[in-house]
Design a protein around this motif. Structure first.
Motif: not given
Length: 792
Positions: A119-140
């Motif tokens: 709410m405080e980031r005005f995120i309504r469904g749509g989201i832009a994000f960044s971070g350290h990613s790692q591949q898991k079984a079926g998802y990041l």
């Protein structure tokens, strides 16, 4: 590796892990599903500066670790505030309980951590994000996440799910229908022509069926699960059978199990959370999108929307047939199972329900599966703006709830009329909010202005309300939604337009609800009472032009033109009235209030014939009940509002009779012979198929003690028969009963034992319908149907 992406929030949850909080967001992106982990975000609530020292002492004594920060925020009573940050979600719940037990008011403690993060980031469904990613079984999976709002429309994969089971809840099969795969997982041995029936997956046991269901979800990985009563029936039973079979039913993303939560208010209602997936129940989502049906059975809704369905209405016939098919014809049961899945899919496609849910989430930030959710939507939109203006939201306080007047309903002038126009204010309450700057913070700021000195900055409302001309958010929120809806209409985006309309119109209801933290009777009354003034003054404006207003309701006025007009002339009068009245309102608001006017009257309908009935048994005109004849695209159409034809508690007998009789009267045809003939055929038993009442039991059967209405008597008789036949009882916990009136009173349609009381149907169904219109042409039902006296 630090990576960036954009997606759409599917599920959100917060929890405590090793002494700190963790927010988990499952997001759908073009690259596939992602799991975002936000750690260490602290739950926050607020207390006044006056209470802070006392609160700190109480929490220290309670061994609850918090940190304090004085912020440039104040309450609606203009008291300065401190923010109180807890280490964990558990601590935040405990500190709220502890402080309130000591009489200290805690503000915004009910805002969930994940909701506040978005709410405080005005995120309504749509989201832009960044971070350290790692591949898991079926998802990041993303750690150390930073996020902000983004405009993103997802492409969501959907599966329609339906189960078949015995009356004791033992599973027979699960149907699954999606674009990627359609199948039925069925307990039993493979049948011949296995190649032809490859869509049936055979398993040996109930446990194997549940394991196969887990495997299906891992393989096809849908974002959305849809179904019919899918939460309170299908998933409730699946989880119960999984528990019985000592399985976790890991159908969530990352092989996580679902979480079931039982409603505190309703023992028959539960909520399910499946990590990374959203469950949308067809009935609940249709209701949220303001659809309404006579019956909410899948058969009934699919017949009404799609023109197809199944004809097994009786629950026992259906159960017997399912049991027979499972024992002797499993392929037929599989087809039946998959047909249910396909019907639900087609209903969602036909009504654009998923589009509606996505657009509602994009507009307000509420979860895709949120039922209703008007208060949550308003809070999501309003709270972040309020904080940036220097205020903390008030607490829920239903003790001070004072009801506001409802919509304005004029006394009607009963009669049978030629040429009645309906003029309708477009979104009246939202346009009043925009025009008169009605707003929660605007009220706080307006009341602060000194009487007399601040009048140029204040707009008078009702019941002591005063609104600041410039300090407000809600009028701009309405304006933005209004413009978006006009654009959606131009673009032919029906689901988007409907979502906006529902949200925009819900704002008044929210502000008038004791369940909303921003409730103030001066707010709600300044909307409804202004509506009364607008409608009343509009009536005067119309009558000054020589026409008669015969009725008005909330945002509409019904104008009698005095004589019959052809369609073209009536349209011309309607359009000119709208131009004149809109100009008059613009002038009035400019001169009296120095305000821009957003009130907009529209010409809606010309009724060539129109009936305004009386209240039954009285001379007074009805309210919210009328009938009329309109011409649309060159075709005549009968319109019924609030009358027997559109009411579910009247029989098909009354409804069929009314539609034909009113059509005849509207066309100046002599209806005497029709009335006599219809009554005689009813007495002769020719209309027996139209005599069934269908009523909903609003309470459990044992709660009816003193007054026993006919439907309760019939339901009790039906369950006595069910018990004798060894069937499960149907009506103990509410439900819908079908019954007829016999000479012995109301009896269940399925178990009728006595002869039908035809005089009941003449007196209670046909006569009231006929005498709703016949007296306006000088006739009465009894006179027409009385036996002819011979001449001596």
């Amino acid at each position: 590796m630090q990576t960036h992406s954009t997606g759409f929030v599917l599920t959100r949850q917060s929890r405590d892990v090793r002494g700190q909080t963790e927010i988990v967001l499952w997001v759908k992106t073009e690259q596939g599903p992602c799991r975002l982990i936000v750690q260490g975000d602290k739950p926050v609530c607020f207390v006044t500066s006056h209470d802070q020292a006392n609160a700190e002492t109480i929490l220290r004594a309670g061994n609850i670790s918090v940190s304090w920060r004085q912020l440039p925020l104040k309450s609606f009573q203009h008291k300065p505030m401190y923010a109180c940050y807890a280490q964990t979600v558990r601590d935040s719940l405990q500190l709220t309980t502890l402080l309130r037990s000591e009489g200290i008011e805690v503000f915004e403690a009910d805002i969930r951590l994940a909701d506040r993060f978005l709410m405080e980031r005005f995120i309504r469904g749509g989201i832009a994000f960044s971070g350290h990613s790692q591949q898991k079984a079926g998802y990041l999976e993303y750690q150390q996440v930073k996020a902000k709002a983004a405009d993103y429309i997802p492409k969501l994969s959907v599966v329609s799910l339906d189960i078949e089971c015995s009356e004791k809840g033992v599973l027979y099969s699960v149907g699954l229908h999606s674009e990627q795969d359609s199948r039925v997982i069925m307990i039993g041995a493979p049948v011949e022509d296995e190649a032809e029936n490859s869509w049936v997956q055979w398993v040996d046991s109930e446990k194997d069926l549940l394991l196969a269901l887990e495997s299906w979800f891992i393989q096809f990985d849908p974002d959305i699960v849809i179904g019919w009563n899918v939460i309170d029936f299908d998933f409730r039973l699946l989880l119960k059978r999984a528990e019985w079979n000592k399985l976790s039913l890991r159908i969530g993303r990352g092989k996580q199990p679902p979480h079931w939560r039982q409603s505190n208010q309703n023992p028959n209602q539960g909520f399910i959370t499946i990590p990374g997936r959203v469950v949308l129940d067809g009935i609940d989502t249709l209701k949220t999108a303001t659809f309404n049906f006579r019956s909410w059975s899948l058969e009934s809704v699919s017949q009404e929307l799609l023109g197809e369905g199944k004809q097994i209405h009786n629950v026992h016939d259906r159960m017997d047939e399912i049991n027979q098919m499972f024992r002797h014809d499993k392929l037929s049961l599989a087809r039946y199972n998959l047909q249910d899945c396909k019907l639900v899919s087609r209903i969602f496609e036909h009504t654009h329900l998923l589009d509606f849910a996505v657009e509602r989430s994009r507009l307000t930030g509420v979860e895709l599966d949120r039922i209703g959710g008007s208060v949550a939507a308003f809070t999501n939109l309003y709270l972040p703006q309020l904080h940036r203006a220097g205020y903390v939201a008030p607490s829920l306080d239903s003790e001070n709830w004072i009801a506001s007047p409802g919509g304005y309903v004029m006394d009607s002038k009963p009669g049978l009329y030629d040429s009645v126009l309906v003029l309708d204010f477009k979104s009246l309450y939202p346009s009043i909010i925009r025009s008169f700057r009605i707003d929660p913070m605007g009220l706080v700021e307006g009341l602060q202005l000194e009487e007399g000195k601040g009048d140029e900055q204040a707009i008078a409302g009702f019941r002591g309300g005063r609104f600041h001309r410039e300090k407000h958010f809600l009028p701009k929120m309405i304006e933005d939604l209004w413009l978006a809806r006009d654009q959606a209409k131009r673009d032919g985006e029906k689901a988007f337009s409907q979502a906006i309309k529902i949200i925009m119109n819900s704002f008044y209801g929210v502000l008038g609800s004791s369940g909303c933290r921003f409730f103030d009777h001066r707010l709600a009354s300044s909307i409804t009472m202004r509506g009364h003034e607008v409608l009343s003054r509009t009536k005067d404006m119309i009558e000054e032009k020589g026409y008669t207003v015969i009725y008005g309701d909330t945002d509409s006025v019904f104008v009698h033109l005095g004589k019959s007009h052809v369609q073209e002339d009536a349209d011309s009068v309607g359009r000119q009235l709208v131009i004149d009245i809109n100009a008059a309102w613009e002038q009035r608001l400019r001169e009296e209030y120095n305000l821009d006017c957003y009130l907009e009257l529209e010409y809606e309908t010309h009724y060539q014939k129109f009936l305004m009935p009386t209240i039954r048994g009285a001379e007074t005109g009805s309210k919210k009940r009328y009938a009329g004849l309109v011409v649309e695209n060159g075709k005549e159409k009968m319109v019924f509002k609030g009358l027997e034809t559109v009411r579910t508690d009247w029989t098909p007998l009354a409804q069929e009779f009314q539609q034909t009789l009113y059509d005849m009267v509207f066309h100046d045809q002599d209806a005497d012979e029709y009335v006599r003939d219809y009554a005689n055929k009813t007495l002769d038993g020719e209309h027996d198929h139209l005599l069934v009442y269908r009523k909903r039991l609003r309470r459990n059967l044992n709660e009816y003690q003193k007054n026993i209405p006919p439907q309760v008597r019939a339901a009790r008789m039906a369950d006595e028969m069910n018990a004798k036949l060894g069937r499960p009882l149907q009506y103990q916990n509410k439900g819908v009963i079908e019954y007829v009136f016999t000479i012995a009173g109301a009896e269940p349609h399925e178990f009728r034992q006595s002869p039908i009381d035809y005089n009941h149907y003449l007196e209670k169904q046909l006569k009231p319908v006929a005498d709703g219109i016949l007296p306006f042409i000088g006739k009465h039902f009894d006179d027409i149907t009385a036996p002819q006296m011979g001449l001596f």
